[in-house]
Design a protein around this motif. Structure first.
Motif, PDB file in Angstrom:
ATOM      1  N   VAL A 116     -11.739 -54.603   3.568  1.00 45.65           N
ATOM      2  CA  VAL A 116     -12.652 -53.473   3.427  1.00 45.65           C
ATOM      3  C   VAL A 116     -11.816 -52.255   3.058  1.00 45.65           C
ATOM      4  CG1 VAL A 116     -14.244 -51.913   4.612  1.00 45.65           C
ATOM      5  CG2 VAL A 116     -14.356 -54.379   5.056  1.00 45.65           C
ATOM      6  N   THR A 117     -12.263 -51.529   2.029  1.00 47.92           N
ATOM      7  CA  THR A 117     -11.643 -50.266   1.655  1.00 47.92           C
ATOM      8  C   THR A 117     -12.621 -49.153   2.007  1.00 47.92           C
ATOM      9  OG1 THR A 117     -10.416 -51.314  -0.149  1.00 47.92           O
ATOM     10  CG2 THR A 117     -10.621 -48.927  -0.218  1.00 47.92           C
ATOM     11  N   THR A 118     -12.182 -48.207   2.821  1.00 47.83           N
ATOM     12  CA  THR A 118     -13.082 -47.200   3.386  1.00 47.83           C
ATOM     13  C   THR A 118     -12.408 -45.839   3.432  1.00 47.83           C
ATOM     14  OG1 THR A 118     -14.272 -46.548   5.409  1.00 47.83           O
ATOM     15  CG2 THR A 118     -12.296 -47.866   5.699  1.00 47.83           C
ATOM     16  N   ASN A 119     -13.237 -44.777   3.442  1.00 47.95           N
ATOM     17  CA  ASN A 119     -12.669 -43.448   3.689  1.00 47.95           C
ATOM     18  C   ASN A 119     -12.461 -43.204   5.179  1.00 47.95           C
ATOM     19  OD1 ASN A 119     -15.163 -42.527   4.825  1.00 47.95           O
ATOM     20  ND2 ASN A 119     -15.893 -41.825   2.825  1.00 47.95           N
ATOM     21  N   GLY A 120     -12.936 -44.107   6.021  1.00 47.85           N
ATOM     22  CA  GLY A 120     -12.642 -44.064   7.450  1.00 47.85           C
ATOM     23  C   GLY A 120     -13.400 -43.048   8.258  1.00 47.85           C
ATOM     24  N   ARG A 121     -14.278 -42.284   7.624  1.00 44.25           N
ATOM     25  CA  ARG A 121     -14.922 -41.200   8.373  1.00 44.25           C
ATOM     26  C   ARG A 121     -15.854 -41.737   9.453  1.00 44.25           C
ATOM     27  NH1 ARG A 121     -17.589 -37.069   4.349  1.00 44.25           N
ATOM     28  NH2 ARG A 121     -18.164 -36.121   6.366  1.00 44.25           N
ATOM     29  N   ARG A 122     -16.564 -42.815   9.176  1.00 45.36           N
ATOM     30  CA  ARG A 122     -17.469 -43.335  10.198  1.00 45.36           C
ATOM     31  C   ARG A 122     -16.693 -43.922  11.371  1.00 45.36           C
ATOM     32  NH1 ARG A 122     -22.382 -47.781   9.787  1.00 45.36           N
ATOM     33  NH2 ARG A 122     -23.256 -47.268  11.839  1.00 45.36           N
ATOM     34  N   CYS A 123     -15.437 -44.322  11.122  1.00 48.52           N
ATOM     35  CA  CYS A 123     -14.602 -44.871  12.193  1.00 48.52           C
ATOM     36  C   CYS A 123     -14.134 -43.783  13.167  1.00 48.52           C
ATOM     37  CB  CYS A 123     -13.389 -45.586  11.601  1.00 48.52           C
ATOM     38  SG  CYS A 123     -13.828 -47.037  10.621  1.00 48.52           S
ATOM     39  N   PHE A 124     -14.454 -42.516  12.847  1.00 46.70           N
ATOM     40  CA  PHE A 124     -14.198 -41.436  13.804  1.00 46.70           C
ATOM     41  C   PHE A 124     -14.981 -41.696  15.095  1.00 46.70           C
ATOM     42  CE2 PHE A 124     -14.871 -37.075  15.431  1.00 46.70           C
ATOM     43  CZ  PHE A 124     -13.555 -36.624  15.464  1.00 46.70           C
ATOM     44  N   TYR A 125     -16.075 -42.461  14.964  1.00 47.84           N
ATOM     45  CA  TYR A 125     -16.830 -42.892  16.140  1.00 47.84           C
ATOM     46  C   TYR A 125     -16.148 -44.135  16.695  1.00 47.84           C
ATOM     47  CZ  TYR A 125     -20.244 -39.698  14.158  1.00 47.84           C
ATOM     48  OH  TYR A 125     -20.854 -38.580  13.645  1.00 47.84           O
ATOM     49  N   ASP A 126     -15.611 -44.025  17.881  1.00 45.50           N
ATOM     50  CA  ASP A 126     -14.741 -45.051  18.457  1.00 45.50           C
ATOM     51  C   ASP A 126     -15.438 -46.410  18.543  1.00 45.50           C
ATOM     52  OD1 ASP A 126     -12.049 -45.492  19.959  1.00 45.50           O
ATOM     53  OD2 ASP A 126     -13.563 -46.360  21.294  1.00 45.50           O
ATOM     54  N   GLY A 127     -16.701 -46.414  18.923  1.00 45.16           N
ATOM     55  CA  GLY A 127     -17.412 -47.683  19.058  1.00 45.16           C
ATOM     56  C   GLY A 127     -17.532 -48.412  17.732  1.00 45.16           C
ATOM     57  N   TYR A 128     -17.820 -47.652  16.657  1.00 49.38           N
ATOM     58  CA  TYR A 128     -17.940 -48.299  15.354  1.00 49.38           C
ATOM     59  C   TYR A 128     -16.574 -48.801  14.886  1.00 49.38           C
ATOM     60  CZ  TYR A 128     -18.972 -49.324  10.527  1.00 49.38           C
ATOM     61  OH  TYR A 128     -19.105 -49.975   9.330  1.00 49.38           O
ATOM     62  N   ALA A 129     -15.527 -48.006  15.098  1.00 52.52           N
ATOM     63  CA  ALA A 129     -14.180 -48.437  14.695  1.00 52.52           C
ATOM     64  C   ALA A 129     -13.822 -49.758  15.354  1.00 52.52           C
ATOM     65  CB  ALA A 129     -13.161 -47.357  15.061  1.00 52.52           C
ATOM     66  N   LYS A 130     -14.120 -49.872  16.647  1.00 46.87           N
ATOM     67  CA  LYS A 130     -13.816 -51.104  17.374  1.00 46.87           C
ATOM     68  C   LYS A 130     -14.612 -52.278  16.815  1.00 46.87           C
ATOM     69  CE  LYS A 130     -13.564 -52.933  22.092  1.00 46.87           C
ATOM     70  NZ  LYS A 130     -13.787 -52.606  23.531  1.00 46.87           N
ATOM     71  N   GLU A 131     -15.903 -52.047  16.521  1.00 51.91           N
ATOM     72  CA  GLU A 131     -16.745 -53.116  15.988  1.00 51.91           C
ATOM     73  C   GLU A 131     -16.252 -53.565  14.615  1.00 51.91           C
ATOM     74  OE1 GLU A 131     -21.514 -53.965  15.210  1.00 51.91           O
ATOM     75  OE2 GLU A 131     -20.724 -51.939  14.909  1.00 51.91           O
ATOM     76  N   LEU A 132     -15.890 -52.610  13.767  1.00 54.16           N
ATOM     77  CA  LEU A 132     -15.466 -52.943  12.415  1.00 54.16           C
ATOM     78  C   LEU A 132     -14.154 -53.710  12.416  1.00 54.16           C
ATOM     79  CD1 LEU A 132     -15.754 -52.674   9.328  1.00 54.16           C
ATOM     80  CD2 LEU A 132     -14.493 -50.503   9.494  1.00 54.16           C
ATOM     81  N   VAL A 133     -13.182 -53.207  13.139  1.00 59.02           N
ATOM     82  CA  VAL A 133     -11.847 -53.791  13.062  1.00 59.02           C
ATOM     83  C   VAL A 133     -11.784 -55.156  13.736  1.00 59.02           C
ATOM     84  CG1 VAL A 133     -10.742 -52.917  15.177  1.00 59.02           C
ATOM     85  CG2 VAL A 133      -9.463 -52.975  13.023  1.00 59.02           C
ATOM     86  N   ARG A 134     -12.775 -55.468  14.564  1.00 58.37           N
ATOM     87  CA  ARG A 134     -12.843 -56.772  15.223  1.00 58.37           C
ATOM     88  C   ARG A 134     -13.974 -57.652  14.688  1.00 58.37           C
ATOM     89  NH1 ARG A 134     -11.471 -55.457  21.632  1.00 58.37           N
ATOM     90  NH2 ARG A 134      -9.479 -54.381  21.225  1.00 58.37           N
ATOM     91  N   SER A 135     -14.450 -57.322  13.496  1.00 60.57           N
ATOM     92  CA  SER A 135     -15.597 -58.044  12.932  1.00 60.57           C
ATOM     93  C   SER A 135     -15.209 -59.350  12.251  1.00 60.57           C
ATOM     94  CB  SER A 135     -16.307 -57.145  11.914  1.00 60.57           C
ATOM     95  OG  SER A 135     -15.408 -56.837  10.847  1.00 60.57           O
ATOM     96  N   GLY A 136     -13.908 -59.561  12.040  1.00 55.41           N
ATOM     97  CA  GLY A 136     -13.460 -60.748  11.330  1.00 55.41           C
ATOM     98  C   GLY A 136     -12.717 -60.429  10.045  1.00 55.41           C
TER      99      GLY A 136
END
Length: 795
Positions: free
Chosen positions: A548-568
């Motif tokens: 995944v290539t992202t600007n990372g802004r939504r990952c500023f929300y810790d819960g979403y960052a955790k879900e994304l990076v552990r999604s597979g």
């Protein structure tokens, strides 16, 4: 009474070798059979083959050469062993096969060890070195006095074909130390090779060990089952510059080919199939299809006995008919033909092959349509060949690879002593010519330096690897984005989400085609609520690499960052376009973006499980390229030891007004890479090789797009390499560039800049058939897609 011993000794070969050393025993077995037939009332003949003993094997030596065959001690013991109830043999003549792999005229240590021990045990015997040449492998011409000086244990050396002259030496009818072998008057009068005198089960086991221990992947010409070599003819009538066939031809004499008769050839194949239990034949003829009737006789014989076969030396494409290919389907692993060059001047005036390149195209097309894998041979570095002509060859080879899947086997033109290619040229002093065909160019009188030829070869090999690399799917899951980058390739496309059902269908379709890698891109992919479910779906379908290539802004929300990076997912790239808030904001059009992106990176680094690779992606613009060093420092500080450096492409909003000076940006990028490469992984995208000549290995990512398929949000699909190539141009200097076959050329950004932060209202409501909705798609794209969709095989 003559007691004659015929020995096929072990060989050593470099890790990269030419020809087929594991089949060299055919010549010794043919000479042994001829001696046995002629001397049946005058003595006895024993044949000892280093490839056919219980401990025949491949083993690696300390000098990184492979020892082929049984150990020297085992071979000598077999030569001295007494038959049951008999006294130890006292050989009157010992014939030792002398192959090009013994590196004439140098003293080969393995051959020398065999000769030393045989001479010590049989001081009165006459020892004859014999080429046992029949045709089918390269011949290295050398001075006889040098050969015998290298092997003082030997009394005679028989050059070229050996059946007649060795018999003459044994009978005392021939004199001299160096003897030019006499050709047999009638090939049909020769006996079949003496396969009955050796243990074919041990030979088959040796081949199996050889394949297993050599450590190579798929074989174009396999030696599986019981593979036995044969020649159906000797010599070749063509006069190609590089060829060592007909080495015994007198100066001025024509080149010829002698063939077994139809009847003999049929009996020969039957003998190999029924009595020797062969399952595959390795046909070592210089050119088996010179005469149509001869080749078709062979095809009929293998069909009768249901044998597999390969012709590794290749065939003339202009004599290879579609029906021949159809008859070979299912019997051959690879059909081989030779083009030698993609330049007609080189083919005609230099090589002398007398070949029309259209016949190569026809062979490639017919083989593709019939379903037979095709390999085409080429050379680079021929005398008087220019860099532009090398590129003609490489471009022709790649054209047939891309269009018909014809695998290109490109070698350096190597002037074996005795060939016209070597005449009047200073040859390098080497002990082994084999690896030079593939690993290092020789000084052939070419206009091109060895260093330049190596660069051509490296580039070509990278291009082929990229073409054959595992396919990758790039899916734009959305055109929605919360940044407004000055260079955005999506440009002013309507900000819509992809359809989740259609996107899953694409994942299934491409996975069924064997694709194992997928990139989820945008727009900003994290703004699509289906991104994490798509990642999980890809993983469940068997995709092994998910990026995944992202600007990372939504990952500023810790819960979403955790879900994304552990999604597979397996890699996550963050687009950061400045090392500070001001620079980044100028590129992405959002003042708060830098703080949110950096915070998102920190959250993802904190939650990333082992095995997930994190990196940074930067697109160079006029506003940020001078700060690339600071950006590399930021990447390391944030825990991202991987930096992708992208140059602009002329899509979407990218214009000349945004782009930096390419040469200056490349200079700074080179300096940053040199400073940080011991701490970071780098990749450079969309930059021609000439801007970074000392870091060509980092520019391969651009070429990798050849095997990428992009699915747009509206479900249109393109090959990414072709898509990008439509916006690249070649300049005069590209014709002779050693990277031309790899590099797509220069991107031209000529359009007048427009303020990227202004999105016209009509852009958001353009109808589906308005061409302005896809203004960044190359001309002709929709027509190509329509044609592809109308093809029944694509559905």
């Amino acid at each position: 009474m003559n007691q004659v011993l015929v020995v096929h000794p072990p060989l050593t070969v470099a890790r990269d070798f030419i020809d087929y050393p594991y089949l060299t025993n055919l010549g010794a077995l043919q000479v042994g059979a001829s001696l046995r037939q002629a001397l049946q009332d005058e003595g006895s003949v024993r044949i000892v083959d280093a490839f056919c003993l219980p401990d025949s094997d491949l083993s690696w030596r300390d000098d990184d050469r492979a020892h082929l065959g049984a150990p020297v001690e085992s071979v000598v013991e077999a030569c001295l062993r007494a038959d049951e109830g008999e006294a130890a043999p006292q050989w009157s003549h010992i014939v030792v096969a002398y192959a090009p792999f013994h590196r004439p005229p140098h003293r080969d240590d393995v051959l020398a060890a065999v000769l030393e021990q045989l001479r010590a045990r049989h001081p009165e015997a006459t020892i004859i070195l014999a080429d046992c040449y029949q045709s089918g492998q390269h011949y290295v011409e050398c001075d006889g006095a040098q050969v015998l000086a290298s092997y003082p244990e030997a009394d005679h050396w028989v050059k070229y074909e050996a059946e007649v002259s060795v018999l003459g030496l044994v009978r005392g009818d021939v004199e001299g130390r160096v003897i030019s072998g006499e050709r047999p008057a009638d090939l049909d009068a020769l006996p079949f090779p003496a396969w009955d005198a050796v243990d074919l089960q041990h030979y088959q086991q040796f081949h199996g060990r050889f394949v297993a221990k050599l450590g190579r992947g798929a074989w174009a010409f396999p030696i599986d089952g019981r593979t036995l070599p044969l020649v159906t003819s000797r010599g070749c009538p063509f006069t190609c510059l590089h060829c060592s066939s007909n080495p015994d031809r007198l100066e001025g004499a024509p080149k010829t080919q002698r063939r077994y008769s139809k009847e003999y050839l049929g009996r020969y194949v039957e003998f190999l199939a029924k009595e020797c239990k062969a399952t595959r034949l390795a046909v070592l003829d210089e050119l088996i299809n010179v005469r149509k009737s001869h080749f078709e006789t062979f095809l009929a014989a293998v069909e009768t006995h249901d044998l597999a076969f390969d012709v590794p030396n290749g065939m003339r494409a202009d004599y290879l008919e579609r029906d021949h290919l159809a008859r070979m389907r299912g019997r051959v692993t690879t059909v081989s033909v030779s083009a030698e060059s993609g330049s007609l001047r080189v083919i005609d005036s230099v090589v002398g092959k007398r070949l029309d390149l259209d016949t190569i195209r026809n062979a490639a097309r017919n083989a593709h349509e019939v379903g037979v894998p095709l390999m085409i041979h080429y050379m680079i570095g021929l005398p008087s060949e220019t860099a532009a002509e090398v590129n003609e060859t490489l471009a022709f080879a790649l054209e047939l690879l891309d269009e018909y899947g014809a695998y290109p086997a490109v070698q350096f033109a190597t002037p074996l002593p005795g060939t016209p290619l070597a005449e009047g040229r200073s040859l390098p002093i080497v002990e082994d010519w084999g690896p030079r065909f593939q690993m290092a160019p020789s000084q052939t009188g070419s206009e091109l330096s060895s260093e330049l030829l190596e660069r051509f070869m490296w580039t070509f090999q990278q291009r082929v690897q990229a073409t054959l690399a595992p396919q990758k799917l790039i899916m734009n899951v959305t055109y929605v984005c919360n940044n407004h980058c000055t260079f955005c390739a999506v440009g002013t496309r309507t900000q819509i989400q992809g359809h989740p059902t259609r996107q899953r269908e694409h994942l299934v379709k491409w996975r069924q085609k064997g694709v194992r890698m997928v990139d989820f891109d945008g727009g900003e992919p994290t703004l699509n609520p289906e991104l994490v479910p798509l990642i999980r779906a890809a993983r469940s379908l068997g995709y092994e690499r998910i990026n995944v290539t992202t600007n990372g802004r939504r990952c500023f929300y810790d819960g979403y960052a955790k879900e994304l990076v552990r999604s597979g997912l397996t890699t996550l790239l963050f687009s950061v376009h400045g090392p500070d808030q001001r620079t980044h904001a100028q590129q992405v059009g959002v003042a708060e973006a830098f703080e949110q992106t950096c915070g998102g990176i920190e959250n993802c680094v904190k939650h990333a499980p082992p095995g997930v690779e994190l990196g940074m992606n930067v697109t160079l613009t006029k506003g940020n390229y001078r700060k690339l060093r600071e950006l590399a420092q930021l990447s390391l500080k944030l825990g991202l030891p991987w930096l992708n450096i992208q140059f602009l492409t002329p899509f979407g909003r990218a214009t000349r007004g945004v782009a930096p000076d390419t040469a200056d940006a490349a200079r700074i990028a080179t300096e940053v890479i040199d400073e940080f490469r011991d701490r970071m992984k780098f990749q450079v995208i969309n930059l021609p090789f000439c801007f970074m000549p000392d870091h060509t290995e980092l520019l391969q990512g651009d070429l990798a797009k050849l095997s990428r398929h992009m699915v747009f949000v509206n479900n249109e699909t393109v090959n990414l390499g072709e898509y990008l190539a439509a916006r690249r141009t070649r300049k005069e200097q590209c014709a002779s560039c050693p990277h031309a076959c790899f590099c797509g050329g220069f991107y031209e950004l000529d359009r007048v800049p427009e303020p990227p932060w202004i999105i016209a209202a009509e852009d958001l409501v353009r109808p589906i058939d308005d061409p302005r909705r896809h203004e960044s798609i190359p001309a002709g794209f929709h027509e190509r897609v329509a044609a592809e969709l109308s093809n029944p095989e694509s559905k």
